[in-house]
Design an enzyme around this catalytic site. Structure first.
Site, PDB file in Angstrom:
ATOM      1  N   GLU A 106       0.899  -1.212  -0.091  1.00 33.62           N
ATOM      2  CA  GLU A 106       0.020   0.002   0.004  1.00 33.62           C
ATOM      3  C   GLU A 106       0.856   1.292  -0.101  1.00 33.62           C
ATOM      4  OE1 GLU A 106      -3.155  -0.434   2.810  1.00 33.62           O
ATOM      5  OE2 GLU A 106      -2.998   1.922   3.300  1.00 33.62           O
ATOM      6  N   ASP A 108       0.124   5.449   0.408  1.00 33.64           N
ATOM      7  CA  ASP A 108      -1.086   6.393   0.809  1.00 33.64           C
ATOM      8  C   ASP A 108      -0.815   7.817   1.000  1.00 33.64           C
ATOM      9  OD1 ASP A 108      -2.710   3.989   1.852  1.00 33.64           O
ATOM     10  OD2 ASP A 108      -1.471   4.155   3.419  1.00 33.64           O
ATOM     11  N   GLU A 110      -3.312  10.504   2.697  1.00 33.44           N
ATOM     12  CA  GLU A 110      -4.753  10.365   3.586  1.00 33.44           C
ATOM     13  C   GLU A 110      -4.854  11.786   4.200  1.00 33.44           C
ATOM     14  OE1 GLU A 110      -4.714   6.154   5.434  1.00 33.44           O
ATOM     15  OE2 GLU A 110      -2.951   7.279   5.719  1.00 33.44           O
ATOM     16  N   THR A 124       1.097  10.892   4.589  1.00 36.51           N
ATOM     17  CA  THR A 124       1.632   9.713   3.720  1.00 36.51           C
ATOM     18  C   THR A 124       2.208   8.387   4.490  1.00 36.51           C
ATOM     19  OG1 THR A 124       4.136  10.583   3.606  1.00 36.51           O
ATOM     20  CG2 THR A 124       2.396  11.345   1.852  1.00 36.51           C
ATOM     21  N   ARG A 136       4.360   3.369   8.734  1.00 41.23           N
ATOM     22  CA  ARG A 136       5.423   4.574   8.378  1.00 41.23           C
ATOM     23  C   ARG A 136       4.872   5.917   8.054  1.00 41.23           C
ATOM     24  NH1 ARG A 136       8.111  -0.647   7.166  1.00 41.23           N
ATOM     25  NH2 ARG A 136      10.467  -0.446   7.287  1.00 41.23           N
ATOM     26  N   ASP A 200     -12.393   7.568  14.870  1.00 42.36           N
ATOM     27  CA  ASP A 200     -11.655   6.683  15.889  1.00 42.36           C
ATOM     28  C   ASP A 200     -10.171   7.175  16.018  1.00 42.36           C
ATOM     29  OD1 ASP A 200     -13.762   5.192  16.377  1.00 42.36           O
ATOM     30  OD2 ASP A 200     -13.074   3.542  15.365  1.00 42.36           O
ATOM     31  N   GLY A 205      -5.549  12.113  16.587  1.00 42.18           N
ATOM     32  CA  GLY A 205      -5.766  10.814  17.102  1.00 42.18           C
ATOM     33  C   GLY A 205      -6.999  10.431  17.864  1.00 42.18           C
TER      34      GLY A 205
END
Ligand SMILES: *[C@@H]1O[C@H](CO)[C@@H](O)[C@H](O)[C@H]1NC(C)=O
Ligand SMILES: *[C@@H]1O[C@H](CO)[C@@H](O)[C@H](O)[C@H]1NC(C)=O
Ligand SMILES: *[C@@H]1O[C@H](CO)[C@@H](O)[C@H](O)[C@H]1NC(C)=O
Ligand SMILES: *[C@@H]1O[C@H](CO)[C@@H](O)[C@H](O)[C@H]1NC(C)=O
Ligand SMILES: *[C@@H]1O[C@H](CO)[C@@H](O)[C@H](O)[C@H]1NC(C)=O
Length: 292
Positions: A106, A108, A110, A124, A136, A200, A205
């Site tokens: 994957e 990302d 996001e 990322t 990571r 969540d 966080g």
């Protein structure tokens, strides 16, 4: 061979691509290149644009029809401009988790929502061969408001190098080192875009949750480009036999782009797993590589 050689050439990305991609990129037709993944009722096609929404009944998303080996992926994205988007996650990523349940790869982008008066955070991340125990993440602020206009989010991925870009600015470069083992993404992946409820964890966080009084949340995507060879899932075996593309020979950023990346990181990166000694008392192998 069953390959669809999708050699699509992009123009506006010449700054990124001058030394990597021959010529110009063409933008992809949504209906030819993608299919709906979920939340059908929340997806609106509007010529070359696609709008995906999150409502209190569902998120939504779409996925490329093909899987890609080495490739350059790009889209222009405008994020939901709602006053309050905590918990809203908007993504642009590649994955093969539908085929490789336990050892997926994957890459990302996001976007992690925001609370009133603050900017969206960009993250990322990547996984290789199911390395979910060793995520990571890096997180960044942006130098513009991503809800006001379309900006280009793109990444190059080949056997040894990955670079994430916003517009023509490189944010992050990963150089595969042998010590990473399978953690570097190596198998063909599909391209995805989704919007969903990440209350969540997404915004600080998980401290700030989604508030559906502000729904619907709508992200707008356009100018899709993929420069690389694609193949259908049925041909995954052939896909895995080392297909090549215009980015196969990419060998990392040139010095002036590296400098641009370092400037960006100094100003806008506020979290990197490489600096997180609580999670990784010994930094992961690629962190100490010369390019980190
Ligand atoms: C979801 O949103 C719709 C439209 O705003 C509203 O009519 C409905 O009551 C909401 N449902 C729930 C479970 O909140
Ligand atoms: C956004 O929310 C804040 C506080 O929740 C409010 O003061 C402000 O007027 C809102 N702005 C818009 C454009 O709705
Ligand atoms: C990737 O790097 C390895 C050295 O770690 C090298 O042997 C290999 O040829 C490189 N592969 C490509 C496709 O450049
Ligand atoms: C990837 O995972 C599979 C299944 O867990 C394992 O058999 C394989 O050796 C792994 N490959 C690498 C390069 O680590
Ligand atoms: C998405 O972008 C298109 C083209 O610029 C525009 O017409 C449309 O209003 C936008 N939709 C949203 C929800 O931003």
């Amino acid at each position: 061979m069953g390959f669809l050689l999708g050699l699509f050439l992009v123009c506006m990305l010449s700054l990124i691509s001058a030394s990597i991609l021959p010529g110009r990129l063409n933008f992809l037709s949504f209906s030819e290149s993608f299919s709906i993944l979920f939340g059908n009722q929340n997806i609106r096609l509007n010529g070359a644009d696609v709008q995906i929404s999150l409502t209190n009944s569902t998120g939504s998303g779409f996925k490329s029809r093909l899987l890609y080996g080495d490739a350059f992926f790009s889209a222009s994205i405008k994020l939901p401009a709602n006053n309050y988007t905590a918990g809203v996650v908007v993504t642009f990523y590649t994955s093969n988790s539908d085929i490789f349940n336990n050892n997926h790869d994957e890459l990302d982008f996001e976007f992690l929502g925001h609370i009133q008066g603050e900017q969206w955070v960009l993250q990322t991340n990547f996984f290789g061969n199911g390395s979910v125990q060793r995520s990571r993440e890096e997180r960044y602020d942006l130098w513009f408001d991503p809800t006001k206009d379309f900006h280009t989010y793109s990444f190059i991925w080949n056997k040894n190098w990955t670079v994430f870009y916003v517009d023509d600015v490189p944010l992050r470069q990963v150089h595969r080192v042998d010590a990473m083992g399978g953690d570097y993404p190596s198998k063909p992946m599909s391209l995805y875009a989704t919007i969903w409820d990440g209350s969540d964890w997404a915004t600080e966080g998980g401290k700030y949750k989604i508030d559906y009084r502000y729904a619907p949340f709508t992200a707008n995507y356009t100018d899709f480009a993929i420069y690389g060879s694609g193949c259908y899932q049925q041909n995954i075996q052939s896909c895995m036999q080392g297909i090549t593309s215009g980015v196969t020979n990419f060998r990392g950023l040139e010095p002036y782009k590296l400098k641009q990346m370092k400037d960006f990181r100094r100003k806008f990166m506020f979290y990197s797993y490489c600096d997180d000694r609580r999670r990784y008392p010994t930094p992961l192998p690629e962190c100490t590589a010369a390019n980190a």
